[in-house]
Enzyme design. Structure first.
Site, PDB file in Angstrom:
ATOM      1  N   GLU A  84      41.953  96.807  89.673  1.00 19.44           N
ATOM      2  CA  GLU A  84      42.859  97.914  89.369  1.00 19.44           C
ATOM      3  C   GLU A  84      42.685  99.095  90.310  1.00 19.44           C
ATOM      4  O   GLU A  84      43.667  99.698  90.747  1.00 19.44           O
ATOM      5  CB  GLU A  84      42.657  98.412  87.928  1.00 19.44           C
ATOM      6  CG  GLU A  84      43.264  97.517  86.871  1.00 19.44           C
ATOM      7  CD  GLU A  84      42.472  96.247  86.676  1.00 19.44           C
ATOM      8  OE1 GLU A  84      41.272  96.245  86.990  1.00 19.44           O
ATOM      9  OE2 GLU A  84      43.065  95.262  86.210  1.00 19.44           O
ATOM     10  N   HIS A 154      44.468  95.839  74.058  1.00 18.45           N
ATOM     11  CA  HIS A 154      45.810  95.455  74.493  1.00 18.45           C
ATOM     12  C   HIS A 154      46.843  96.263  73.736  1.00 18.45           C
ATOM     13  O   HIS A 154      47.975  95.828  73.580  1.00 18.45           O
ATOM     14  CB  HIS A 154      46.040  93.943  74.276  1.00 18.45           C
ATOM     15  CG  HIS A 154      45.164  93.097  75.141  1.00 18.45           C
ATOM     16  ND1 HIS A 154      43.850  92.839  74.843  1.00 18.45           N
ATOM     17  CD2 HIS A 154      45.399  92.458  76.304  1.00 18.45           C
ATOM     18  CE1 HIS A 154      43.319  92.090  75.792  1.00 18.45           C
ATOM     19  NE2 HIS A 154      44.233  91.840  76.684  1.00 18.45           N
TER      20      HIS A 154
END
Lengths: 352, 424
Positions: A84, A154
């Site tokens: 990321e 999530h």
């Protein structure tokens, strides 16, 4: 207001699209199709546009980038490894050289390693170079929000962390039609944009979306329905919940709510909310993220600062609790329509 | 082209490539070994549980920046080998049960299955001390089982019931066991590695001078191996000579992307640069044990960290939402199952060593199947957790208050006395 904060960018001067008159050709699209359509348009109209992220090549885990690699080639639509920080930094570098980078962070929960690049590099790029360079070509797209079974990692909505960083633009659509227009504005914006997509709506939300290229102004909120008794403010997926609460308030209690979708979280449309509160005198702000230091706190603080005398009741925040996003108790945790209806009714009664 | 000195176990989307797979030295050796495993000593009294045999491990290891290597053979008793088989078969049945329960919607959310990789966890545990610390990724059900868990606790957690190992607060990716020195269970890829390095540091800090230290192992996948935080941790571990093991479970795929498409360099055991490394055949529990004994000896005696690459494979997709066949073909999966399955290997080894017969093993399998089923049924008897557990354990203070529902002020509770939804 009293000459309140004016934080709107030039992208706020884009006119609101007139869906009925100007865009006759529409297709029923869900959220991921609308986003796909926006990226396709961006790739077509700007040859320097590249789309990259984890697994975007085959279409992405939510199918937002389906077909793009076949159409535009592997040079422009490609996968990155699981990095990321690398993705964010890479996007900044490419944009600094004048390109348009549409980077995907697979889940907003994974954006945290990239925050150093986003907050320290991306947000300050123009400022620190005295306007020699900028990385406005960056758009970071990321799915956010509760999805029913996401659990701790999530389901998060990190807009509050990002909104605390001047230099960034944070945008969140509420459905397919706003998504396509907002994403095109975001990609073309000369400021770096974090575009948050409510993942629960990818398949669930279906709307008539114009086939053409259109843009929605950034930094401008939208009044979804006018009302006189209470202002309700939200963003992203939460608006579905708030719509239900407003409908119930009207049907069961005769309360007329004015529902506002902020659309852009940073910079947010202060004047729109202040104007509405001046009319109704009451405000409810609702978001999934935990209540302490959620973006609702910023809205409430600004409103009380500028509209203190217009307020007839304390402002209510209906938000997630101050715990990590739970797994089994998600339904209890999220600020649903009943909690919001409760808040609306409470302040309307208070003001009587 | 793979050289004979450096076999590269690659799995690609074609039968031909799958055949090349078998043509690599490690696979060939595994097959040869399975076919010719002969015990060094074969007592006439086959029924005695104290009998042992020596098993050839040639070709199971590749070394990097090390002059020493594990021995090429291992001596193991029938009892121990049987234990490993039973544990691995329990793992296999448990994972298959999770698959079925997921499809029956009794398990919801995320579920990452470990079947195919059983030998890796079992072998590591066999080489380890119970006080060694273990942290891994979200593919953690089987390691949770090894480190003090029961099938009932694991399946209960997945069902979201109170018998679950984390009291149903974590779910599939978040199993923890303090007594078992099992630190989870991590949802964010690679985040377990700096944490594991910290565990190793604590082990070194707390060890008595001159005595061997407890080690810490962080397991992660080939997809995670390029995360920046891992390189950072490796530097710290090496600089301070921590008893740290970086263990890459290379199952050839990072979710749906094969190693050659996500990694510019896939000799993961060499990724430590100057840090020594070892590549182990992860489908052979005997090799894993022997290799890990060597690794443990190295790292616990102040030589610093080591990189371990386990060559393994997962039969299921990345998770239950991934069929596992869009990026690899069924022939590859079937081929691996028929030539490199860790359970079949152990069974064949035991039969060839005279430790057991096919019929006895079948009976054991039947028994384990029943036991796993019983545990699952027992788990289903438990209730869902009560609503207050949503708010517990955010901070230390609320742990200390025993059930009187006093929460710190900043954790807002819904105040139903002010609600209009209470019937008057």
């Amino acid at each position: 207001g009293d000459g309140g904060p004016s934080t709107l960018t030039s992208w706020s001067s884009i006119p609101e699209p007139n869906y009925d008159d100007d865009y006759k050709n529409k297709t029923k699209m869900n959220l991921f199709t609308a986003i796909n359509s926006a990226m396709q348009t961006a790739l077509e109209t700007d040859p320097s546009t590249i789309v990259f992220g984890e697994d975007v090549g085959f279409g992405g885990v939510f199918r937002c980038s389906t077909g793009l690699r076949d159409q535009f080639g592997q040079d422009r639509v490609f996968n990155t490894p699981l990095s990321e920080t690398g993705i964010a930094g890479f996007a900044i570098g490419y944009a600094a050289q004048g390109g348009t980078a549409v980077a995907e962070i697979q889940f907003a929960d994974y954006i945290f390693p990239a925050l150093d690049q986003i907050m320290n590099e991306m947000a300050k790029f123009r400022y620190r170079s005295g306007n020699q360079w900028h990385c406005g070509g960056v758009t970071v797209r990321t799915p956010c929000g509760a999805v029913g079974h996401g659990g701790h990692y999530h389901s998060q909505s990190p807009e509050a962390y990002l909104a605390h960083t001047p230099g960034l633009v944070v945008v969140i659509p509420r459905g397919p039609r706003t998504a396509k227009g907002l994403l095109l504005s975001s990609i073309r914006s000369k400021d770096p944009v974090i575009f948050m997509e409510p993942k629960a709506l990818y398949r669930a939300a279906v709307e008539d979306v114009p086939d053409d290229d259109y843009m929605i102004p950034l930094g401008k909120a939208e009044i979804m329905c006018s009302g006189t008794d209470c202002t309700v403010v939200g963003w992203g997926g939460q608006l579905r919940v708030l719509e239900k609460a407003c409908d119930m308030a009207l049907a069961e209690h005769g309360i007329s709510c004015e529902l506002i979708d902020l659309r852009t979280i940073l910079p947010w449309d202060v004047d729109c909310v202040l104007g509405s509160v001046a009319k109704t005198g009451k405000l409810v702000v609702s978001h999934e993220a935990p209540i302490t230091c959620g973006f609702g706190a910023e809205v409430v603080a600004t409103v009380q600062e500028h509209s203190f005398l217009s307020l007839e009741a304390p402002i209510q925040r209906v938000c997630g609790y101050d715990t990590p996003f739970p797994l089994v108790f998600e339904k209890y945790y999220i600020p649903d329509e009943l909690k919001n209806l409760d808040a609306i009714k409470r302040i309307v009664d208070y003001a009587k | 082209q793979p050289s004979s000195r450096e076999p590269t176990i690659r799995a690609h989307n074609s039968t031909k490539q799958a055949e090349m797979f078998a043509a690599t030295a490690l696979a060939r050796t595994a097959a040869r070994r399975a076919a010719t495993a002969t015990p060094a000593r074969l007592g006439a009294l086959r029924a005695m549980s104290s009998e042992t045999a020596t098993f050839d491990l040639t070709g199971s290891f590749e070394m990097y920046k090390l002059d020493t290597a594990p021995e090429n053979s291992i001596e193991m008793s029938k009892e121990e080998l049987m234990q490993h088989f039973e544990m691995m078969y329990t793992m296999r049945r448990m994972e298959i049960t999770c698959d079925n329960e997921y499809k029956a919607k009794n398990i919801r959310g995320f579920c990452h299955l470990y079947d195919g990789q059983e030998a890796v966890a079992t072998g590591i545990n066999a080489a380890f001390d119970p006080a060694d610390d273990w942290i891994t990724s979200y593919r953690c059900h089987c390691i949770a089982l090894l480190r003090g868990g029961t099938v009932k606790e694991i399946v209960g957690e997945l069902f979201g019931l109170t018998c679950g190992m984390s009291q149903a607060k974590g779910g599939s990716m978040h199993f923890y066991n303090k007594a078992g020195h099992f630190w989870g269970g991590a949802g964010i890829v690679g985040a377990q590695v700096p944490l594991g390095t910290g565990l190793a540091f604590a082990n070194k800090y707390n060890a008595k001078p001159g005595e061997p230290m407890n080690v810490a192992i962080a397991c992660y996948g080939d997809g995670a191996a390029n995360q920046g935080q891992i390189w950072e941790s490796a530097n710290m571990a090496s600089l301070w000579k921590l008893p740290m093991i970086f263990c890459i479970e290379n199952n050839q795929y990072g979710m749906g992307t094969s190693i050659d498409r996500h990694s510019s360099h896939s000799d993961y055991y060499k990724m430590g640069n100057h840090i020594p490394g070892i590549r182990i055949d992860g489908m052979n529990v005997l090799a894993v044990k022997k290799g890990m004994e060597f690794v443990r000896e190295f790292t616990s005696t102040g030589n610093g960290p080591m990189y371990v690459e386990m060559m393994t494979y997962r039969y299921h997709g990345h998770s239950m939402s991934d069929p596992g066949t869009t990026y690899r073909n069924r022939e590859e999966i079937a081929f691996t199952r028929s030539t490199r399955d860790p359970l079949e290997f152990v069974k064949k080894t035991m039969i060839d060593a005279g430790f057991s017969t096919a019929e006895e093993l079948k009976d054991i399998e039947k028994r384990i199947r029943k036991e796993v089923q019983k545990e699952v049924m027992a788990a289903k008897e438990f209730p869902k957790p009560s609503l207050d557990s949503l708010f517990t354990h955010v901070y230390a203070a609320d742990v200390e208050t025993k059930g009187n529902q006093e929460y710190p002020d900043h954790i807002r509770m819904p105040d139903f006395s002010k609600s209009f939804w209470k019937s008057a």
